[in-house]
Enzyme design. Structure first.
Site, PDB file in Angstrom:
ATOM      1  N   VAL A 171       0.833  -1.210   0.000  1.00 28.53           N
ATOM      2  CA  VAL A 171       0.000   0.000   0.000  1.00 28.53           C
ATOM      3  C   VAL A 171       0.862   1.253   0.000  1.00 28.53           C
ATOM      4  CG1 VAL A 171      -1.947  -1.161   1.072  1.00 28.53           C
ATOM      5  CG2 VAL A 171      -0.289   0.019   2.527  1.00 28.53           C
ATOM      6  N   SER A 340      -1.739   0.909  -4.980  1.00 31.37           N
ATOM      7  CA  SER A 340      -1.086   1.541  -3.830  1.00 31.37           C
ATOM      8  C   SER A 340      -1.797   2.835  -3.452  1.00 31.37           C
ATOM      9  CB  SER A 340       0.378   1.843  -4.152  1.00 31.37           C
ATOM     10  OG  SER A 340       0.456   2.849  -5.155  1.00 31.37           O
ATOM     11  N   HIS A 341      -1.495   3.324  -2.251  1.00 30.12           N
ATOM     12  CA  HIS A 341      -2.098   4.577  -1.797  1.00 30.12           C
ATOM     13  C   HIS A 341      -1.765   5.738  -2.722  1.00 30.12           C
ATOM     14  CE1 HIS A 341      -2.427   3.005   2.636  1.00 30.12           C
ATOM     15  NE2 HIS A 341      -3.433   2.629   1.890  1.00 30.12           N
ATOM     16  N   ALA A 342      -0.515   5.810  -3.205  1.00 23.70           N
ATOM     17  CA  ALA A 342      -0.125   6.913  -4.094  1.00 23.70           C
ATOM     18  C   ALA A 342      -0.964   6.914  -5.356  1.00 23.70           C
ATOM     19  CB  ALA A 342       1.363   6.813  -4.438  1.00 23.70           C
ATOM     20  N   VAL A 345      -4.628   8.056  -4.484  1.00 24.10           N
ATOM     21  CA  VAL A 345      -4.732   9.499  -4.242  1.00 24.10           C
ATOM     22  C   VAL A 345      -4.537  10.291  -5.540  1.00 24.10           C
ATOM     23  CG1 VAL A 345      -3.715  11.452  -3.003  1.00 24.10           C
ATOM     24  CG2 VAL A 345      -4.109   9.290  -1.814  1.00 24.10           C
TER      25      VAL A 345
END
Length: 382
Positions: A171, A340-342, A345
């Site tokens: 993540v 992933s979080h990147a 977002v």
């Protein structure tokens, strides 16, 4: 002062905790735990530097004793987190592997404090509710393999990303994970470069180098990938919408650690036959195209060098980098996957992103003009 996880509701404990409560109540494999609700945060007025009230500490002690006082994961469940329009992916603190009431109390304060961090404030502009923080405490799963899956692809497929050890490696984009596509029981896999793994030791979390023999070996066999996908379908059915699910495997057991609505779907995989001449190819992570000056950022000390309209080029981003997403016209990383979080977002901020482009910080020279195409996964230097 605390709420059993199976009884968590959105109004008292936030969407993250409530979703897990639904799954636990349905008999799905969710680590047991409890929640410190919004009321406790409001009572403490979010004072992260103050001692927790004595009655809350005593309630924590009882809750931990009922779990057998194991190592736990302490995670945020904010009022506007994990909604259908705003995931807040990675924006608030999680503290893994803590044990004992004192350490748990400190971790709760860290979660409360993260609600007002610079990264969270930058992200909260996409949220539609007042900030408040509940905190989820669950038995920690010492994962052999962990990752993320997105259910409900356009073709009915499930996308899975996996790496060795605990889930933050995936993540957080620290590794380029294995990527699996599962449809109608058929599995396709692209093996990633899994150089690091995160594990719990007696003295805390440790990041280890993955041996060469495991680095390029798939984390999951086809049967396990199919089991994950089928479990994801069950979760999506209970939730009523495609889900972004964090999971972990220890031994033969699959555990569900988080389930939230997918806010923006990742780009569909494209087989491009007409990449621009001289283009570098990574993983298409967030749709769109942008041209700007490449700004190679090694860490927070370089944040001031990024100007509006620049293309952020880095090894990987962690949540502290979120304010840069409001300035950057696009993002390129050396590691990381589309789940992933990147990547999440970037999609929510509607900026193109290409992740997992090896040696991006070397081949894309600082100050040069580049074009990022997050739909095809290409980066072109001009």
């Amino acid at each position: 002062m605390i709420v059993p996880l199976a009884q968590a509701t959105v109004s008292s404990c936030g969407a993250k905790a409530a979703a897990l409560g639904v799954l636990l109540h349905a008999g799905l494999p969710v680590p047991d735990g409890f929640v410190v609700p919004f009321d406790a945060y409001r009572r403490a007025e979010g004072k992260a530097d103050a001692a927790l009230p004595a009655d809350l500490v005593e309630a924590l002690r009882r809750g931990l004793d009922e779990l057998g006082d194991p190592p736990v994961a302490v995670r945020s469940s904010a009022a506007h987190e994990d909604s259908p329009t705003a995931s807040a992916a990675g924006q608030y603190d999680s503290v893994l592997g803590v044990r004992g009431v004192g350490a748990v109390a400190q971790a709760i304060r860290a979660c409360w404090a993260s609600l007002h961090s610079a990264r969270a404030v930058a992200y909260q502009e996409v949220a539609d509710s007042e900030p408040a923080m509940a905190v989820l405490i669950q038995r920690l799963v010492d994962a052999d393999v962990a990752g993320v899956m997105f259910t409900g692809g356009p073709d009915g497929s499930t996308a899975i990303e996996a790496s060795w050890g605990l889930g933050p490696s995936v993540v957080g984009g620290v590794v380029t994970p294995d990527a699996y596509q599962v449809m109608d029981g058929v599995v396709s896999v692209t093996v990633g470069d899994k150089r690091f793994r995160l594990d719990r030791r007696a003295d805390g979390l440790v990041r280890d180098i993955v041996p060469g023999s495991d680095r390029d070996r798939p984390c999951l066999d086809d049967a396990t990938a199919v089991r994950l996908a089928r479990l994801g379908d069950v979760v999506a059915g209970l939730s009523g919408a495609p889900q972004d699910i964090e999971w972990a495997i220890t031994g033969e057991t699959i555990w569900l650690l988080q389930s939230r609505p997918i806010t923006v779907a990742p780009p569909a995989a494209l087989l491009s036959t007409s990449d621009p001449a001289g283009a570098f190819t990574g993983t298409p992570a967030s749709r769109g195209s942008a041209t700007g000056v490449a700004r190679v950022v090694h860490g927070p000390a370089d944040f001031g060098r990024l100007h509006p309209g620049d293309i952020l080029v880095c090894r990987y981003t962690d949540p502290a980098w979120t304010p840069l997403f409001r300035l950057a016209a696009g993002v390129v990383t050396e590691t990381g996957g589309v789940l992933s979080h990147a990547a999440i977002v970037a999609r929510e901020f509607r900026i193109p992103a290409v992740l997992g482009l090896p040696q991006a910080m070397t081949v894309l020279r600082d100050g040069t003009l580049i074009t990022v195409d997050g739909t095809t996964g290409t980066v072109t230097a001009h």
